[in-house]
Scaffold this active site. Structure first.
Site, PDB file in Angstrom:
ATOM      1  N   THR A  10     -22.822  21.725  32.362  1.00 46.00           N
ATOM      2  CA  THR A  10     -21.379  21.854  32.097  1.00 46.00           C
ATOM      3  C   THR A  10     -21.096  21.748  30.560  1.00 46.00           C
ATOM      4  OG1 THR A  10     -21.123  19.616  32.670  1.00 46.00           O
ATOM      5  CG2 THR A  10     -20.803  21.008  34.669  1.00 46.00           C
ATOM      6  N   TYR A 100     -24.466   2.507  27.312  1.00 50.83           N
ATOM      7  CA  TYR A 100     -24.262   3.460  28.415  1.00 50.83           C
ATOM      8  C   TYR A 100     -25.126   4.458  27.581  1.00 50.83           C
ATOM      9  CZ  TYR A 100     -22.790   7.617  30.810  1.00 50.83           C
ATOM     10  OH  TYR A 100     -22.767   8.931  31.221  1.00 50.83           O
ATOM     11  N   THR A 132     -31.708  16.052  17.232  1.00 52.60           N
ATOM     12  CA  THR A 132     -30.689  16.301  16.557  1.00 52.60           C
ATOM     13  C   THR A 132     -30.636  15.791  15.332  1.00 52.60           C
ATOM     14  OG1 THR A 132     -28.412  15.008  16.203  1.00 52.60           O
ATOM     15  CG2 THR A 132     -29.678  13.957  17.485  1.00 52.60           C
ATOM     16  N   GLU A 134     -28.752  14.097  13.547  1.00 52.04           N
ATOM     17  CA  GLU A 134     -28.274  12.789  13.347  1.00 52.04           C
ATOM     18  C   GLU A 134     -29.514  11.757  13.265  1.00 52.04           C
ATOM     19  OE1 GLU A 134     -24.770  11.220  13.505  1.00 52.04           O
ATOM     20  OE2 GLU A 134     -24.963  13.248  12.635  1.00 52.04           O
ATOM     21  N   TYR A 156     -25.805   6.228  19.053  1.00 53.30           N
ATOM     22  CA  TYR A 156     -26.300   7.599  19.577  1.00 53.30           C
ATOM     23  C   TYR A 156     -27.529   8.272  18.805  1.00 53.30           C
ATOM     24  CZ  TYR A 156     -26.055  12.949  19.652  1.00 53.30           C
ATOM     25  OH  TYR A 156     -26.750  14.380  19.914  1.00 53.30           O
ATOM     26  N   LYS A 160     -31.204   8.941  20.365  1.00 53.25           N
ATOM     27  CA  LYS A 160     -31.865  10.104  20.400  1.00 53.25           C
ATOM     28  C   LYS A 160     -33.270  10.089  19.642  1.00 53.25           C
ATOM     29  CE  LYS A 160     -29.127  13.439  22.290  1.00 53.25           C
ATOM     30  NZ  LYS A 160     -29.441  14.577  23.109  1.00 53.25           N
TER      31      LYS A 160
HETATM   32  P1  NDP Z   1     -21.761  18.601  25.337  1.00 56.24           P
HETATM   33  O1  NDP Z   1     -21.271  17.171  25.091  1.00 56.24           O
HETATM   34  O2  NDP Z   1     -20.762  19.629  25.324  1.00 56.24           O
HETATM   35  O3  NDP Z   1     -22.219  18.489  26.806  1.00 56.24           O
HETATM   36  C1  NDP Z   1     -22.929  17.484  27.173  1.00 56.24           C
HETATM   37  C2  NDP Z   1     -23.405  17.562  28.711  1.00 56.24           C
HETATM   38  O4  NDP Z   1     -24.196  16.401  29.305  1.00 56.24           O
HETATM   39  C3  NDP Z   1     -22.372  17.709  29.753  1.00 56.24           C
HETATM   40  O5  NDP Z   1     -22.515  18.911  30.455  1.00 56.24           O
HETATM   41  C4  NDP Z   1     -22.204  16.654  30.098  1.00 56.24           C
HETATM   42  O6  NDP Z   1     -21.689  16.471  31.676  1.00 56.24           O
HETATM   43  C5  NDP Z   1     -23.369  15.990  30.536  1.00 56.24           C
HETATM   44  N1  NDP Z   1     -23.627  14.768  30.832  1.00 56.24           N
HETATM   45  C6  NDP Z   1     -23.157  13.605  29.844  1.00 56.24           C
HETATM   46  N2  NDP Z   1     -23.611  12.488  30.531  1.00 56.24           N
HETATM   47  C7  NDP Z   1     -24.436  12.705  31.568  1.00 56.24           C
HETATM   48  C8  NDP Z   1     -25.111  12.011  32.584  1.00 56.24           C
HETATM   49  N3  NDP Z   1     -25.011  10.632  32.174  1.00 56.24           N
HETATM   50  N4  NDP Z   1     -26.013  12.295  33.136  1.00 56.24           N
HETATM   51  C9  NDP Z   1     -26.111  13.900  33.315  1.00 56.24           C
HETATM   52  N5  NDP Z   1     -25.314  14.747  32.506  1.00 56.24           N
HETATM   53  C10 NDP Z   1     -24.541  14.170  31.448  1.00 56.24           C
HETATM   54  O7  NDP Z   1     -22.833  18.619  24.393  1.00 56.24           O
HETATM   55  P2  NDP Z   1     -23.353  19.983  23.669  1.00 56.24           P
HETATM   56  O8  NDP Z   1     -23.610  20.965  24.621  1.00 56.24           O
HETATM   57  O9  NDP Z   1     -22.865  20.232  22.358  1.00 56.24           O
HETATM   58  O10 NDP Z   1     -24.861  19.439  23.322  1.00 56.24           O
HETATM   59  C11 NDP Z   1     -25.969  19.588  24.088  1.00 56.24           C
HETATM   60  C12 NDP Z   1     -27.195  18.639  23.738  1.00 56.24           C
HETATM   61  O11 NDP Z   1     -27.561  18.845  22.407  1.00 56.24           O
HETATM   62  C13 NDP Z   1     -26.680  17.241  23.737  1.00 56.24           C
HETATM   63  O12 NDP Z   1     -27.630  16.381  24.245  1.00 56.24           O
HETATM   64  C14 NDP Z   1     -26.490  16.794  22.199  1.00 56.24           C
HETATM   65  O13 NDP Z   1     -26.399  15.506  22.101  1.00 56.24           O
HETATM   66  C15 NDP Z   1     -27.339  17.641  21.780  1.00 56.24           C
HETATM   67  N6  NDP Z   1     -27.079  18.193  20.333  1.00 56.24           N
HETATM   68  C16 NDP Z   1     -25.891  18.841  20.192  1.00 56.24           C
HETATM   69  C17 NDP Z   1     -25.619  19.468  18.955  1.00 56.24           C
HETATM   70  C18 NDP Z   1     -24.358  19.883  18.750  1.00 56.24           C
HETATM   71  O14 NDP Z   1     -23.977  20.254  17.615  1.00 56.24           O
HETATM   72  N7  NDP Z   1     -23.604  20.470  19.739  1.00 56.24           N
HETATM   73  C19 NDP Z   1     -26.513  19.250  17.694  1.00 56.24           C
HETATM   74  C20 NDP Z   1     -27.580  18.418  18.067  1.00 56.24           C
HETATM   75  C21 NDP Z   1     -28.097  17.870  19.226  1.00 56.24           C
HETATM   76  P3  NDP Z   1     -20.018  16.521  31.826  1.00 56.24           P
HETATM   77  O15 NDP Z   1     -19.615  18.009  31.478  1.00 56.24           O
HETATM   78  O16 NDP Z   1     -19.771  16.028  33.189  1.00 56.24           O
HETATM   79  O17 NDP Z   1     -19.186  15.616  30.657  1.00 56.24           O
HETATM   80  P1  GDR Z   2     -21.368  14.777  14.545  1.00 56.86           P
HETATM   81  O1  GDR Z   2     -19.938  15.987  14.831  1.00 56.86           O
HETATM   82  O2  GDR Z   2     -20.820  13.457  14.533  1.00 56.86           O
HETATM   83  O3  GDR Z   2     -21.840  15.237  13.362  1.00 56.86           O
HETATM   84  O4  GDR Z   2     -22.145  14.967  15.956  1.00 56.86           O
HETATM   85  P2  GDR Z   2     -18.304  15.640  14.767  1.00 56.86           P
HETATM   86  O5  GDR Z   2     -17.947  16.952  14.989  1.00 56.86           O
HETATM   87  O6  GDR Z   2     -17.882  14.316  15.821  1.00 56.86           O
HETATM   88  O7  GDR Z   2     -18.193  14.855  13.244  1.00 56.86           O
HETATM   89  C1  GDR Z   2     -18.709  15.670  12.079  1.00 56.86           C
HETATM   90  C2  GDR Z   2     -18.256  14.797  10.983  1.00 56.86           C
HETATM   91  O8  GDR Z   2     -16.904  15.114  10.885  1.00 56.86           O
HETATM   92  C3  GDR Z   2     -16.200  13.667  10.530  1.00 56.86           C
HETATM   93  N1  GDR Z   2     -14.792  13.621  10.918  1.00 56.86           N
HETATM   94  C4  GDR Z   2     -14.476  13.518  12.334  1.00 56.86           C
HETATM   95  N2  GDR Z   2     -15.183  13.815  13.347  1.00 56.86           N
HETATM   96  C5  GDR Z   2     -14.365  13.761  14.643  1.00 56.86           C
HETATM   97  N3  GDR Z   2     -15.219  13.960  15.592  1.00 56.86           N
HETATM   98  N4  GDR Z   2     -13.031  13.511  14.440  1.00 56.86           N
HETATM   99  C6  GDR Z   2     -12.275  13.322  13.455  1.00 56.86           C
HETATM  100  O9  GDR Z   2     -11.152  13.316  13.468  1.00 56.86           O
HETATM  101  C7  GDR Z   2     -12.974  13.443  12.083  1.00 56.86           C
HETATM  102  N5  GDR Z   2     -12.612  13.321  10.992  1.00 56.86           N
HETATM  103  C8  GDR Z   2     -13.634  13.589  10.105  1.00 56.86           C
HETATM  104  C9  GDR Z   2     -17.334  12.610  11.133  1.00 56.86           C
HETATM  105  O10 GDR Z   2     -17.088  11.660  10.462  1.00 56.86           O
HETATM  106  C10 GDR Z   2     -18.280  13.494  10.981  1.00 56.86           C
HETATM  107  O11 GDR Z   2     -19.013  13.056   9.381  1.00 56.86           O
HETATM  108  C11 GDR Z   2     -22.383  16.249  16.317  1.00 56.86           C
HETATM  109  C12 GDR Z   2     -22.529  15.985  17.916  1.00 56.86           C
HETATM  110  O12 GDR Z   2     -22.607  17.356  18.524  1.00 56.86           O
HETATM  111  C13 GDR Z   2     -23.847  15.290  18.191  1.00 56.86           C
HETATM  112  O13 GDR Z   2     -23.987  15.349  19.665  1.00 56.86           O
HETATM  113  C14 GDR Z   2     -24.952  16.026  17.505  1.00 56.86           C
HETATM  114  O14 GDR Z   2     -26.246  15.441  17.759  1.00 56.86           O
HETATM  115  C15 GDR Z   2     -24.730  16.197  15.870  1.00 56.86           C
HETATM  116  O15 GDR Z   2     -23.147  17.113  15.808  1.00 56.86           O
HETATM  117  C16 GDR Z   2     -25.783  17.149  15.087  1.00 56.86           C
END
Ligand code: NDP
Ligand code: GDR
Length: 372
Positions: A10, A100, A132, A134, A156, A160
């Site tokens: 989702t 969590y 990631t 991160e 986080y 990871k």
């Molecule tokens: P999202 O936050 O959009 O999606 C996370 C998904 O995980 C949702 O479907 C959420 O469900 C589900 N989820 C959360 N908690 C649980 C749980 N306890 N049990 C089962 N499912 C759960 O993340 P992205 O799609 O952006 O990212 C996908 C993955 O890639 C993540 O693991 C993220 O950490 C990792 N990642 C993302 C990056 C990015 O830039 N987008 C970069 C690097 C890694 P619900 O919809 O119910 O909340």
């Molecule tokens: P990140 O993404 O922490 O890199 O993790 P996010 O977009 O939250 O932040 C990127 C950078 O922007 C700065 N920032 C803010 N961030 C948020 N959310 N809100 C604000 O108002 C704001 N202002 C400045 C943050 O401090 C940070 O430096 C994402 C997630 O998708 C992770 O799950 C994934 O692993 C990494 O990218 C790669």
């Protein structure tokens, strides 16, 4: 027909990956959390009625914190490929809910790997772990590649890191085809509204339409390597189609600051923004407005400001990936540039903002939620 199981279906990536795999002819199974409301907005266009025969998309209730359902689903589906995308994925939130986050992101990965082993599928099922950038945190080398040492900077990232190594360990200990995609930030119109890119494109679009007045951000100097989620899920699949499991960095190799992202998004709306201040007292002031996308904005307006509430206890200041290995071994190159992605995100959010503004003009109440 191949079967895939996606945790996090989702979410942003889960929805694009499900689309991609369905197009490839897969039977796609997804794990969805039980919530008090439907939370399937991103995959509603793919939904198939459970009464339909030969469904290609099947959703199962489950949670990464619950081994019993993971074991049952794996035993029932017997997937050829598992994509572990489920996670508490918000870095700032992980400081508020560290335990969590560790439970879902670290132990959840272990539970899923064990479920595959318990079902006796460790030699058959291929496993993708959503790792990631991160992990690099306090960066030890620029740009970051597969061999760059890790230095996590948040609960986080620490969770990871465990998931990364347990995936490597199951590959080495049990001969599983298990690999990590070390993905740098990737975005899209489906990005969650509290991540910075979407917060910017949505916030500025709302301001342009007069729904909000000012966008509050944290560290605007942070530097990121932003790609498009569609390009990145293609790579997730490619990683599971090789002869041998290997870990890959996925990135564009181009870096922008949060401030740059604000500027680019504002430009798309016809707004030129000038920044004044020092990163703590900083403000984004409108210099000029052109076109008709931003009728509610005029020169001199302050539309961006810093709210220290959004600073993190420990920050990742800079990330820049080197995707050479992915290009050389898998032939992967990103097809969508950051600029094109910004255009797509702004177009989507502007359309939403226009709809909301229209409803408000006709006396309807619209709940424009604003959060971190
Ligand atoms: P999202 O936050 O959009 O999606 C996370 C998904 O995980 C949702 O479907 C959420 O469900 C589900 N989820 C959360 N908690 C649980 C749980 N306890 N049990 C089962 N499912 C759960 O993340 P992205 O799609 O952006 O990212 C996908 C993955 O890639 C993540 O693991 C993220 O950490 C990792 N990642 C993302 C990056 C990015 O830039 N987008 C970069 C690097 C890694 P619900 O919809 O119910 O909340
Ligand atoms: P990140 O993404 O922490 O890199 O993790 P996010 O977009 O939250 O932040 C990127 C950078 O922007 C700065 N920032 C803010 N961030 C948020 N959310 N809100 C604000 O108002 C704001 N202002 C400045 C943050 O401090 C940070 O430096 C994402 C997630 O998708 C992770 O799950 C994934 O692993 C990494 O990218 C790669």
């Amino acid at each position: 027909m191949k079967k895939a199981l996606i945790t996090g279906i989702t979410g942003q990536d889960g929805s694009y990956l499900a689309e991609f795999l369905l197009e490839k002819g897969y039977e796609v199974h997804g794990i969805k959390r039980r919530a008090s409301l439907f939370n399937t907005e991103r995959i509603d266009h793919l939904y198939q009625d459970p009464h339909e025969r030969d469904r290609k998309l099947v959703l199962h209730y489950g949670d990464l914190t619950d081994s019993s359902n993971l074991i049952r689903i794996i035993q029932q589906v017997r997937p050829d490929e598992v994509y572990n995308l489920g996670a508490q994925s918000h870095v700032a939130v992980s400081f508020e809910s560290p335990e969590y986050t560790a439970d879902v992101d670290a132990l959840g990965t272990l539970r899923l790997l064990e479920a595959i082993r318990i079902a006796g599928l460790e030699k058959e099922t291929r496993f993708y772990q959503a790792s990631t950038s991160e992990l690099y945190g306090l960066v030890q080398e620029v740009p970051q590649k597969e061999t760059t040492p890790f230095y996590p900077r948040s609960p986080y990232a620490a969770a990871k890191l465990y998931a990364y190594w347990i995936t490597v360990n199951y590959r080495e200990a049990y001969g599983m085809y298990a690999c990590n995609g070390i993905l740098f930030n990737h975005e899209s119109p489906r990005r969650g509204e509290t991540f910075v890119t979407r917060k910017i494109t949505r916030g500025l679009s709302n301001i342009a339409q007069g729904i909000e007045q000012c966008l509050y951000l944290g560290n605007m100097g942070a530097l990121r390597d932003w790609g498009h989620a569609k390009d990145y899920v293609r790579m997730q699949w490619l990683m599971l189609q090789q002869d041998q499991a290997e870990d890959f960095v996925i990135a564009t190799g181009v870096q922008y600051s949060v401030r740059d992202f604000v500027r680019m998004s504002a430009e798309e709306l016809g707004i030129t923004v000038r920044f004044e201040g020092d990163g703590v007292e900083e403000k984004g002031i409108v210099e000029a407005v052109s076109g008709d996308s931003a009728p509610a904005v005029k020169p001199g307006d302050i539309i961006v400001a810093v709210d220290p509430r959004y600073f993190r206890p420990t920050e990742v200041e800079t990330l820049l990936g080197d995707p050479t290995r992915a290009r050389e071994r898998l032939g992967w190159v990103p097809e969508i540039s950051t600029e094109e992605m910004v255009r797509e995100m702004v177009a989507y959010d502007l359309d939403q903002a226009r709809q909301h503004a229209l409803l408000m003009r006709h006396g309807y109440e619209v709940n424009v939620s604003r959060e971190s």
